[in-house]
Design a protein around this motif. Structure first.
Motif, PDB file in Angstrom:
ATOM      1  N   TYR A  71      -3.547   5.757  -4.856  1.00 37.59           N
ATOM      2  CA  TYR A  71      -4.018   6.494  -4.325  1.00 37.59           C
ATOM      3  C   TYR A  71      -4.979   4.957  -3.632  1.00 37.59           C
ATOM      4  CZ  TYR A  71      -1.372  10.413  -4.346  1.00 37.59           C
ATOM      5  OH  TYR A  71      -0.688  11.638  -4.917  1.00 37.59           O
ATOM      6  N   GLN A  72      -5.881   4.432  -5.123  1.00 30.81           N
ATOM      7  CA  GLN A  72      -6.902   3.893  -5.466  1.00 30.81           C
ATOM      8  C   GLN A  72      -6.823   2.650  -4.965  1.00 30.81           C
ATOM      9  OE1 GLN A  72     -10.137   5.452  -5.456  1.00 30.81           O
ATOM     10  NE2 GLN A  72     -10.330   2.816  -4.096  1.00 30.81           N
ATOM     11  N   GLY A  73      -5.350   2.001  -5.687  1.00 26.87           N
ATOM     12  CA  GLY A  73      -4.783   0.650  -5.456  1.00 26.87           C
ATOM     13  C   GLY A  73      -3.446   0.549  -3.746  1.00 26.87           C
ATOM     14  N   ASP A  99      -2.733   9.232   5.237  1.00 28.86           N
ATOM     15  CA  ASP A  99      -1.898   9.886   3.857  1.00 28.86           C
ATOM     16  C   ASP A  99      -3.124  10.564   2.450  1.00 28.86           C
ATOM     17  OD1 ASP A  99      -0.244  12.293   2.919  1.00 28.86           O
ATOM     18  OD2 ASP A  99       1.036  10.711   2.344  1.00 28.86           O
ATOM     19  N   VAL A 100      -3.218   8.598   2.562  1.00 27.25           N
ATOM     20  CA  VAL A 100      -3.780   8.192   1.157  1.00 27.25           C
ATOM     21  C   VAL A 100      -5.142   8.627   0.704  1.00 27.25           C
ATOM     22  CG1 VAL A 100      -5.100   6.191   0.026  1.00 27.25           C
ATOM     23  CG2 VAL A 100      -2.557   5.615   0.871  1.00 27.25           C
ATOM     24  N   LYS A 101      -6.131   8.997   2.009  1.00 29.98           N
ATOM     25  CA  LYS A 101      -7.145   9.393   2.109  1.00 29.98           C
ATOM     26  C   LYS A 101      -7.201  11.125   1.447  1.00 29.98           C
ATOM     27  CE  LYS A 101      -9.554   6.149   4.636  1.00 29.98           C
ATOM     28  NZ  LYS A 101     -10.836   5.973   6.311  1.00 29.98           N
ATOM     29  N   GLY A 121       0.859  -1.038  -0.254  1.00 25.73           N
ATOM     30  CA  GLY A 121      -0.020  -0.043  -0.358  1.00 25.73           C
ATOM     31  C   GLY A 121       0.801   1.334   0.322  1.00 25.73           C
ATOM     32  N   ASP A 122       2.196   1.329   0.439  1.00 28.72           N
ATOM     33  CA  ASP A 122       2.812   2.425   1.289  1.00 28.72           C
ATOM     34  C   ASP A 122       3.775   2.384  -0.611  1.00 28.72           C
ATOM     35  OD1 ASP A 122       4.247   4.784   2.473  1.00 28.72           O
ATOM     36  OD2 ASP A 122       5.728   3.574   3.007  1.00 28.72           O
ATOM     37  N   ALA A 123       3.884   1.587  -0.925  1.00 26.10           N
ATOM     38  CA  ALA A 123       4.647   1.695  -2.511  1.00 26.10           C
ATOM     39  C   ALA A 123       3.663   2.441  -3.231  1.00 26.10           C
ATOM     40  CB  ALA A 123       4.875   0.493  -2.834  1.00 26.10           C
TER      41      ALA A 123
END
Length: 744
Positions: free
Chosen positions: A331-333, A357-359, A322-324
């Motif tokens: 971001y969705q992946g 952070d992704v959100k 997820g971080d990669a």
């Protein structure tokens, strides 16, 4: 004759006794010479020769002696079990098992036979069968340390760690200085997460056998778990010298080097481990981590994808993947992986802060704040959590809350440019312009080419001046509430402070007092334009133009209003006049360039936008429109370059994202195009243009289901649009393609 036979028997007995004395004294070679003087055709003598050669580790000679003894006595259980032991030492496990099975039939309650057969089954990976033999041997000899240690070893391999520990504890009482027992018990304690206890056992085993690879590598792993990374590295280095092709040593040493920030050394070890074990999920996961540290996010994702296939529910792999994906702006992946990881580990601070952070990147600021609040409870002094939460609060307009988080983050990390620039923006929103400038100046020193910092710095300086002006005008208005000039100027200042409604209220009052004042009309028209009352704006600007037909400001603002009202010819006429009066005005040039593009005069539009770009090189609007013009001129690479620059300045601008996605599509970078269009769709989910372009990209990527969904949405939004009707022709083609894929 009888005397001679009696003498021979006496000689045999004497030599045998002499042999046993020498064995006890460890004079094995002398014992062997004595046995060779006896009649070698006797099975017992051959067996004894085999025993001595076994002590001398001459296993091939042992086997030859036992083969001869077996010919003489084929049903001797003792010979069969000894021969099985010799074959075991020569790694002929199948042959050993055959002999030991026969010996067990002849003597089913022989502990030695059962112990050796258990050892052989261990080598053949039949751990259950081995344990059954060890258990039977243990019943016969309950206080035999070697049998107990073997039981513990078998249970360890069957993952019965509690049972293994119980047996090994008993064995250790009987044989407290046995290195095998200590190292196996140390490994079992590792499995039970008793790293301190494991290290104590492994230290003792290491004293007894300082060059044993298993002890060294297991002790290195125990030290790693106890965060003694330097000590771990020392053990693993020694183990690696003894066993340079051991994948376990390489992967653990690679992980230790990663923690010690020797990323190149870590990568080298993990690459070697990967060659030895290409399907090991841990090696792939660790290597993915290291590549992340080296900013090779694409390579990291490849490793983590492979690790995920092998272990799809491993939380560390999911959160790292997820971080990669986050770093690659998928971001969705990233969110999908982090959601799965969160289900497995709901109280993992890393997952929560990265998902937060992704959100943020997906503009789900409330969801981001919820995750970051939870992460903050788990790690209250973590800089990343604090600064990201501060940014989330800023986006939700909780400026006081944002400032509190950013102050704490700044205390922990005073030279973080992100913290300084976001705090500068927050202070600006709280009208602390001096504090904002101080933060932004520090951020600019750290990142001199950051367009956001430069833009906010300019805005703050301007707002600082206007705020002071507003305070003076408020005092003047109290003294003279019906002064048209004061109201006009205060309206202009409020517009500079983005208070367009307040500006219009002042300008309406001023207009009542002086209905034919060109400045008031001009300003009121501008305020109405900012409030999207374009018809009202045009009426005021028309009146102002009658009073001042050669005012460039009126002409350029009226031209812009006409453009919005799609009166492109009228807009061009005003902007041409304004350009004559002010030929180097970037605003006039960029709006005229946009109008010319609408009139399909792309070459002239490009000329205006080139001039505007020279005057304002960091204007995102100019770069975006020029990118669109270059698209129309089929200069897709040039368009992408402009749109990339615009994206840096305004990363969440839906128009820039959609245009950049289209440019990437034309350059056949379909994955990149889809990323931009997905982001644009989140910002404007009902934009038909975005859906149309995304439909084409999905089709090129063979994502036919997604393409059909986009087509359905476009049909609802623009059911009679010519372009929509045209692309509907592709529906049957998409369905045929989907059926072909399903049939495969």
């Amino acid at each position: 004759m009888t005397k001679i036979m009696l003498l021979n028997q006496t000689l045999h007995i004497t030599l045998k006794i002499y042999k046993y004395v020498k064995v006890v004294l460890k004079h094995y070679q002398g014992a062997l010479e004595d046995l060779n003087n006896i009649d070698v055709l006797q099975p017992i003598t051959l067996k004894s020769c085999g025993d001595i050669k076994n002590m001398l580790k001459d296993y091939q000679q042992v086997l030859e002696d036992l083969d001869k003894a077996h010919v003489l006595k084929p049903n001797d259980a003792f010979i069969l079990s000894s021969r099985g032991d010799a074959k075991k030492m020569l790694k002929d496990y199948e042959g050993a098992l055959e002999d030991l099975d026969k010996a067990n039939v002849l003597d089913p309650n022989n502990a030695f036979t059962l112990k050796i057969r258990g050892d052989v089954k261990m080598m053949l990976h039949d751990y259950q069968g081995a344990l059954e033999d060890f258990d039977r041997a243990h019943v016969i000899k309950p206080n035999d340390a070697f049998i107990l240690s073997s039981c513990g070893d078998a249970k360890k391999l069957l993952k019965d760690y509690e049972g293994a520990l119980e047996d090994l504890d008993k064995a250790n009482v009987l044989q407290p200085n046995n290195a095998f027992i200590l190292k196996i018990r140390g490994h079992v304690k590792m499995m039970l997460h008793d790293y301190r206890g494991a290290l104590e056992d492994l230290d003792k085993a290491h004293v007894l056998e300082p060059n044993h690879v298993f002890t060294l590598k297991t002790r290195g792993d125990a030290k790693r778990m106890l965060e003694d990374y330097q000590g771990a590295l020392e053990d693993l280095d020694k183990a690696h010298v003894l066993e340079p092709n051991d994948a376990f040593i390489l992967k653990i040493r690679g992980n230790v080097k990663k923690v010690l920030q020797d990323y190149q050394g870590a990568l080298k070890d993990l690459n070697e481990a990967y060659v030895l074990k290409p399907n090991n999920a841990y090696i792939l996961k660790f290597r993915g981590h290291v590549k992340m540290m080296l900013h090779d996010y694409r390579g990291a994702l490849e490793d983590l994808d492979k690790a995920h296939v092998i272990r799809p529910y491993h939380v560390c792999t999911l959160k790292s993947r997820g971080d990669a994906k986050r770093m690659l702006e998928d971001y969705q992946g990233a969110l999908e992986d982090l959601n799965k990881a969160h289900v497995l580990e709901p109280n993992d601070a890393f997952i929560l802060k990265i998902r937060g952070d992704v959100k943020m990147m997906l503009h789900d600021y409330q969801g981001a704040l919820e995750d970051l609040d939870k992460a903050h409870v788990l790690e209250p002094n973590h800089v990343f959590t604090l600064k990201t939460r501060g940014d989330a609060k800023r986006m939700l307009e909780d400026y006081q809350g944002a400032l509190k988080d950013l102050d704490e983050a700044h205390f922990l990390e005073p030279n973080d440019a992100f913290i300084l620039k976001v705090r500068g923006d927050v202070k600006m929103m709280l009208h602390d312009y001096q504090g904002a400038l101080e933060d932004l100046h520090k951020a600019h020193v750290l990142k001199p080419n950051d367009a956001f910092i430069l833009k906010i710095c300019k805005d703050v300086k301007m707002l600082q001046q206007y705020q002071g002006a507003l305070e003076d005008l408020n005092e003047a208005h109290v003294l003279e509430p019906n002064n048209a000039f004061t109201l006009n100027i205060r309206g202009d200042v409020k517009m500079m402070l983005h208070d367009y409604q307040g500006a219009l209220e002042d300008l309406d009052k001023a207009h009542v007092l002086e209905p034919n004042n060109v400045f008031i009309l001009n300003s009121r028209g501008t305020a109405k334009r900012m409030l999207q009352d374009y018809q009202g704006a045009l009426e005021d600007l028309d009146k102002a133009h009658v009073l001042e037909p050669n005012d460039a400001f009126i002409l350029k603002i009226r031209g812009n209003v006409k453009k919005v009202l799609q009166d492109y010819e009228g807009a061009l006429k005003d902007l041409d006049k304004a350009n004559v009066l002010e030929p180097n005005n970037a605003f006039i040039l960029k709006i005229r360039g946009d109008v010319k593009m609408m009139l399909h005069d792309y070459q002239e539009a490009l000329e205006d936008l080139d001039k505007a770009h020279v005057l304002e090189p960091n204007d995102a609007f100019i770069l975006k429109i020029r990118g669109d013009v270059k698209m129309m001129l089929h200069d897709y690479q040039g368009a992408l370059e402009d749109l990339n620059k615009a994206h840096v300045l305004e990363p969440n601008n839906v128009f820039i994202l959609s245009s950049r996605g289209d440019a990437k599509r034309m350059l056949e970078d379909y994955e990149g195009a889809l990323e931009d269009l997905d982001k644009a769709h989140v910002l404007k989910p009902n934009d038909a243009f975005i859906l149309k372009i995304r439909k084409n990209v999905n089709k090129m990527l063979q994502k036919y289901q997604g393409a059909l969904k986009d087509l359905d949405k476009v049909d609802v939004l623009e059911p009679y649009d010519a372009v929509t009707l045209n692309i509907q022709v592709g529906v049957d083609e998409l369905k045929v393609s989907m059926n072909k894929i399903k049939s495969k």
